[in-house]
Design an enzyme around this catalytic site. Structure first.
Site, PDB file in Angstrom:
ATOM      1  N   GLY A  90     -78.382  84.469  -3.989  1.00 45.44           N
ATOM      2  CA  GLY A  90     -77.756  83.751  -5.085  1.00 45.44           C
ATOM      3  C   GLY A  90     -77.622  84.685  -6.271  1.00 45.44           C
ATOM      4  O   GLY A  90     -78.136  85.810  -6.262  1.00 45.44           O
ATOM      5  N   GLY A  92     -78.618  86.467  -9.023  1.00 46.05           N
ATOM      6  CA  GLY A  92     -79.931  86.742  -9.591  1.00 46.05           C
ATOM      7  C   GLY A  92     -79.901  87.420 -10.939  1.00 46.05           C
ATOM      8  O   GLY A  92     -80.878  87.346 -11.693  1.00 46.05           O
ATOM      9  N   ARG A 179     -66.887  91.275 -15.086  1.00 46.78           N
ATOM     10  CA  ARG A 179     -65.806  91.710 -14.202  1.00 46.78           C
ATOM     11  C   ARG A 179     -64.811  90.569 -14.013  1.00 46.78           C
ATOM     12  O   ARG A 179     -65.177  89.392 -14.064  1.00 46.78           O
ATOM     13  CB  ARG A 179     -66.339  92.204 -12.849  1.00 46.78           C
ATOM     14  CG  ARG A 179     -66.944  91.151 -11.984  1.00 46.78           C
ATOM     15  CD  ARG A 179     -67.108  91.631 -10.534  1.00 46.78           C
ATOM     16  NE  ARG A 179     -68.157  92.599 -10.371  1.00 46.78           N
ATOM     17  CZ  ARG A 179     -69.401  92.300  -9.996  1.00 46.78           C
ATOM     18  NH1 ARG A 179     -69.747  91.043  -9.787  1.00 46.78           N
ATOM     19  NH2 ARG A 179     -70.298  93.247  -9.828  1.00 46.78           N
ATOM     20  N   ASP A 257     -73.164  88.924   1.612  1.00 51.84           N
ATOM     21  CA  ASP A 257     -72.976  88.344   0.281  1.00 51.84           C
ATOM     22  C   ASP A 257     -72.099  89.220  -0.595  1.00 51.84           C
ATOM     23  O   ASP A 257     -71.770  88.838  -1.726  1.00 51.84           O
ATOM     24  CB  ASP A 257     -74.333  88.092  -0.395  1.00 51.84           C
ATOM     25  CG  ASP A 257     -75.152  89.360  -0.550  1.00 51.84           C
ATOM     26  OD1 ASP A 257     -75.448  89.997   0.480  1.00 51.84           O
ATOM     27  OD2 ASP A 257     -75.493  89.719  -1.687  1.00 51.84           O
ATOM     28  N   ASN A 258     -71.703  90.389  -0.099  1.00 53.85           N
ATOM     29  CA  ASN A 258     -70.827  91.285  -0.857  1.00 53.85           C
ATOM     30  C   ASN A 258     -69.412  91.320  -0.287  1.00 53.85           C
ATOM     31  O   ASN A 258     -68.645  92.235  -0.603  1.00 53.85           O
ATOM     32  CB  ASN A 258     -71.402  92.703  -0.882  1.00 53.85           C
ATOM     33  CG  ASN A 258     -72.546  92.843  -1.878  1.00 53.85           C
ATOM     34  OD1 ASN A 258     -72.668  92.039  -2.793  1.00 53.85           O
ATOM     35  ND2 ASN A 258     -73.378  93.835  -1.695  1.00 53.85           N
TER      36      ASN A 258
END
Length: 472
Positions: A90, A92, A179, A257-258
């Site tokens: 998640g 972080g 970003r 997750d990326n």
């Protein structure tokens, strides 16, 4: 100052419901020194009219943007990290700060890095080093300049804290990054639902992603939305993976997750660009097995897509998902051929010829040891650059017998429309690069002399490259 007339705030992510995120508060920082604002990107979402003070209020203090999210949202997801499943992920040290639409109606996210602790910080301090922020600016700008589908660094504000880190001299300076990207929903978002057994939410997420991020796709009557989405995601991921390879880029941490559900490249930590063509080149010092090395990036992507397919098994037939996965290598190879033709600035002439050119170029680069960015720079546009290439500092490489297959294939190609071989960029002896030496030299100027004109200079050169390549 009034917002631009093109400012179009959105709150689409909240329609998913609070099971997908946690409302969080940003950290309070002792200082706010504006180090970078992406004016070009800001103009696309109507934020170019902000004063520096207003910019810092929104992207340093995180005052909500009018009409967008009233509070930051830390997104929930799981993921495989170096192929080990981790349910404790998640956001972080970041959050979704705002959502906006550009002039084409495309939904974009403003997400943070280094903005403080969240429920998913796992003992971390929620902070970002200034060097890490600068590296993200450089990676995103270079990739965008090379035509890669990438998120963009939007803002960097130094925050006046002194951080302890084990992988760089400490204490080190701190910063908060923002970003701009096309979605923060990732494969890990689907993995979390599957791991929790929340099969009812997966079709809802599929529908949301299709409607929000793939609006041009129409699900036919009787069609399976999950299958249609999966095929679309595979296509996007194949494209960005091929773009990385042609750019000589090594992401470094291709965990599930990326990998964004839109296929857009994002989250630049231990990235590197290749000095020379080397399939075994590794970006992350902690990647001891070379799992995410340059040459293994395609395998990492298809492995992650297979994990996404597993999440869809309750909503789509196994055989159909397997068929799509099985077609990925051929799809990726086709995208890779196209990416290398674009990298060389020549038109595509057909699958067999395009593959022959790509194989010849990469084989010569690997065997000769020529610097990776040099050959595409010297021969950009094919035969129209012959004289320039043969008068370049690398001319000896091109006189080698091993280069003749490349030369023959290039001579049969036309240049992409609009190429200007006399552009200022091509009049330089060397191409723009973002090798580790370039990055470290820049960081020395910033950290030792506080000379931020050095960052402006290198971004200016990337801009010249982008103009020459037509990627601006």
């Amino acid at each position: 100052m009034p917002f631009s007339s093109s400012y179009r705030p959105a709150v689409d992510h909240t329609t998913l419901g609070d099971a997908f995120y946690d409302v969080v508060e940003p950290a309070e920082f002792p200082e706010h020194i504006l180090r970078y604002r992406n004016r070009k990107a800001a103009a696309t979402v109507g934020l170019d009219t902000l004063t520096d003070e207003e910019w810092i209020n929104h992207f340093g203090h995180f005052q909500p943007l009018p009409g967008s999210l009233p509070h930051p949202l830390a997104l929930r997801y799981h993921g495989h990290q170096f192929r080990q499943y981790n349910p404790d992920l998640g956001d972080g040290r970041g959050f979704l700060f705002a959502q906006l639409r550009d002039s084409n109606g495309r939904l974009l996210d403003l997400g943070t890095k280094g903005s403080g602790r969240t429920p998913w910080s796992r003992g971390g301090d929620g902070r970002l080093t200034l060097k890490g922020g600068v590296r993200e600016i450089l990676a995103a700008a270079m990739l965008e300049g090379l035509g890669v589908d990438t998120s963009r660094a939007f803002s960097l504000i130094e925050t006046g804290e002194h951080l302890e880190r084990h992988d760089e001299p400490s204490p080190t300076r701190s910063a908060v990054l923002v970003r701009l990207s096309h979605s923060h929903i990732r494969i890990g978002t689907f993995q979390r639902l599957a791991a929790l057994g929340d099969t009812a939410s997966i079709p809802l997420l599929v529908a949301y992603v299709l409607e929000t991020y793939y609006p041009d796709i129409v699900v036919p009557e009787g069609g399976n939305p999950a299958l249609i989405l999966f095929e679309a995601v595979c296509g996007k991921v194949a494209r960005v993976g091929a773009q990385w390879m042609a750019a000589g880029f090594v992401h470094g941490v291709l965990n599930t997750d990326n990998i964004a559900i839109t296929g857009e490249s994002f989250d630049y930590g231990p990235w590197r660009f290749l000095p020379r063509f080397d399939p075994s080149f590794v970006a992350a010092y902690f990647d001891h097995s070379g799992l995410y090395s340059y040459g293994r990036q395609p395998q990492a992507l298809v492995w992650s897509l297979a994990r996404l397919a597993e999440c869809l098994l309750e909503t789509a037939p196994h055989s159909a998902l397997s068929e799509i996965i099985s077609s990925f290598p051929a799809l990726y190879e086709s995208e890779l051929d196209a990416a290398w033709c674009r990298r060389m600035g020549v038109v595509q002439t057909g699958p067999e010829d395009d593959r022959a050119l790509r194989h010849a170029v990469t084989l010569f680069m690997e065997k000769s040891g020529i610097p990776f960015p040099a050959l595409p720079f010297d021969w950009y546009g094919g035969p129209i650059s012959t004289r320039r290439a043969m008068e370049s500092p690398r001319a000896a490489f091109y006189a080698e017998p091993g280069f003749q297959p490349v030369r023959s294939l290039l001579d049969a190609r036309a240049a992409l429309p609009g190429i200007m071989p006399d552009h200022a960029y091509f009049r330089a002896e060397t191409p723009c690069d973002m090798l580790i030496g370039t990055v470290e030299t820049l960081w020395s100027a910033l950290s030792e002399d506080n000379d931020w004109t050095a960052l402006d200079a290198i971004l200016g050169r990337i801009g010249v490259m982008s103009d020459a390549l037509g990627t601006g």
